[in-house]
Structures are given as structure tokens and as C-alpha cells.
Design a protein around this motif. Sequence first.
Motif, PDB file in Angstrom:
ATOM      1  N   UNK A  25       0.844  -1.193   0.000  1.00 19.56           N
ATOM      2  CA  UNK A  25       0.000   0.000   0.000  1.00 19.56           C
ATOM      3  C   UNK A  25       0.874   1.236   0.000  1.00 19.56           C
ATOM      4  N   UNK A  26       0.565   2.197  -0.874  1.00 15.26           N
ATOM      5  CA  UNK A  26       1.329   3.437  -0.936  1.00 15.26           C
ATOM      6  C   UNK A  26       0.817   4.372   0.142  1.00 15.26           C
TER       7      UNK A  26
ATOM      8  N   UNK B  18       3.696   8.739   4.970  1.00 13.92           N
ATOM      9  CA  UNK B  18       5.004   8.159   5.271  1.00 13.92           C
ATOM     10  C   UNK B  18       6.070   8.696   4.321  1.00 13.92           C
ATOM     11  N   UNK B  19       5.762   8.714   3.045  1.00 18.73           N
ATOM     12  CA  UNK B  19       6.725   9.177   2.034  1.00 18.73           C
ATOM     13  C   UNK B  19       7.038  10.661   2.232  1.00 18.73           C
ATOM     14  N   UNK B  20       6.023  11.466   2.524  1.00 12.98           N
ATOM     15  CA  UNK B  20       6.256  12.906   2.716  1.00 12.98           C
ATOM     16  C   UNK B  20       7.096  13.156   3.965  1.00 12.98           C
TER      17      UNK B  20
ATOM     18  N   UNK C 283      22.999   7.380  10.847  1.00 12.36           N
ATOM     19  CA  UNK C 283      21.854   7.019  11.675  1.00 12.36           C
ATOM     20  C   UNK C 283      20.563   7.058  10.852  1.00 12.36           C
ATOM     21  N   UNK C 284      20.384   8.129  10.080  1.00 14.78           N
ATOM     22  CA  UNK C 284      19.162   8.276   9.275  1.00 14.78           C
ATOM     23  C   UNK C 284      19.049   7.169   8.233  1.00 14.78           C
ATOM     24  N   UNK C 285      20.145   6.832   7.576  1.00 20.31           N
ATOM     25  CA  UNK C 285      20.070   5.790   6.544  1.00 20.31           C
ATOM     26  C   UNK C 285      19.785   4.427   7.164  1.00 20.31           C
ATOM     27  N   UNK C 286      20.300   4.168   8.358  1.00 21.56           N
ATOM     28  CA  UNK C 286      19.971   2.906   9.022  1.00 21.56           C
ATOM     29  C   UNK C 286      18.513   2.881   9.488  1.00 21.56           C
ATOM     30  N   UNK C 287      17.997   4.027   9.914  1.00 20.07           N
ATOM     31  CA  UNK C 287      16.569   4.090  10.259  1.00 20.07           C
ATOM     32  C   UNK C 287      15.731   3.820   9.011  1.00 20.07           C
ATOM     33  N   UNK C 288      16.102   4.418   7.893  1.00 23.82           N
ATOM     34  CA  UNK C 288      15.378   4.167   6.638  1.00 23.82           C
ATOM     35  C   UNK C 288      15.465   2.693   6.254  1.00 23.82           C
ATOM     36  N   UNK C 289      16.634   2.085   6.442  1.00 18.57           N
ATOM     37  CA  UNK C 289      16.772   0.650   6.160  1.00 18.57           C
ATOM     38  C   UNK C 289      15.866  -0.160   7.078  1.00 18.57           C
ATOM     39  N   UNK C 290      15.789   0.226   8.340  1.00 16.86           N
ATOM     40  CA  UNK C 290      14.900  -0.455   9.274  1.00 16.86           C
ATOM     41  C   UNK C 290      13.440  -0.331   8.853  1.00 16.86           C
ATOM     42  N   UNK C 291      13.044   0.848   8.417  1.00 13.74           N
ATOM     43  CA  UNK C 291      11.674   1.057   7.930  1.00 13.74           C
ATOM     44  C   UNK C 291      11.409   0.226   6.677  1.00 13.74           C
TER      45      UNK C 291
END
Length: 166
Positions: free
Chosen positions: A45-46, A50-52, A145-153
Amino acid sequence: MDIILLIVGFILMLVGIVGSILPVIPGTPISWLGLIVLYLAPSIEFDWTFIIITGVVAIGIYIMDYIIPALGTKKFGGSKAGAWGTFIGLIVGILAPIPFGILIGPFVGALVGELAFNQTQGPQAIKAAFGSFIGFLASTFMKLFATFVFLGLFCWKVWEFRSLLF
């Protein structure tokens, strides 16, 4: 199609993590693109909200990446020469075959920039180089930190929709 988008999104996540350390690759925005690619998979589901939100975070971190090292340099009495030295030292540190070059390079580059191009004297040059180095480390840590959070998401979304994807 889902698997291809999943793989491309994951590759973008990994490139984003590498880019959070290397200054020539915009790590956080690339990781965010990985999230967008994942959301383009028909089985997921888009979620515009979340994307914004993640996009605003990615852009904010991208902008702060330029501000934080300059603030660190300025706070400790450094100059533009010290900031440029940090950047050049990082590139040399990455390419140099010495252990911890990525950490030593920015400090030495800032020190050389202050001593050679700004004519800063001994202790003040070391203090300015240290400030530039601290700014670089803070900025790098924030991006990493941010890129690892994005990877976690990313992984969380894949796990959530695993029955539809596989």
C-alpha cells in the motif's frame, strides 16, 4: 515486478548507507529513493504521509549535512580553508591505503588548510581543525543514523507485506 522493485529498493538502501560516509554520494536522499521504489511495488500500500515525512527528513538531513561541519569549524574558530581542508582530507583519507584514513584525513586536511591557506598559528589551527573534524563526525553520524533508520523502515515494510510479496 514486486521482487525487482524490492531488490532495486534494497540496493538503493545500501548505496545510501555507503553515501552517508562518502561525501560524493548523497546518502540520505538515495535511501529515501529506496523507500519510494519499495512503495511502488504493487503489493505494498502506498502511504503518502510516510513518504512525505521521510522525504522531509531526508531533505532536512541533506541540508544539515552542509551546515553542521561549517558550524563546527566556525564554533572552534576555523575558516573556509579549514572546512575545505576537511573535505579534501576526507577524499584523500578514503583513497589512501592507511588504516583509519577516513578519520585521520579530515583532521589533517583541516589542519593543513588552517596552517597553509589561512595562516592560522599552532594551537589555534589545531583547535580549528578539531572543530572541523567534530563537525564532520557529527554530520556523518547523523546521515549514517538516518540511513539505518530508513533501512529499518524498509525491512519493516517488507516484513509486514511478506505474504503478498513472496
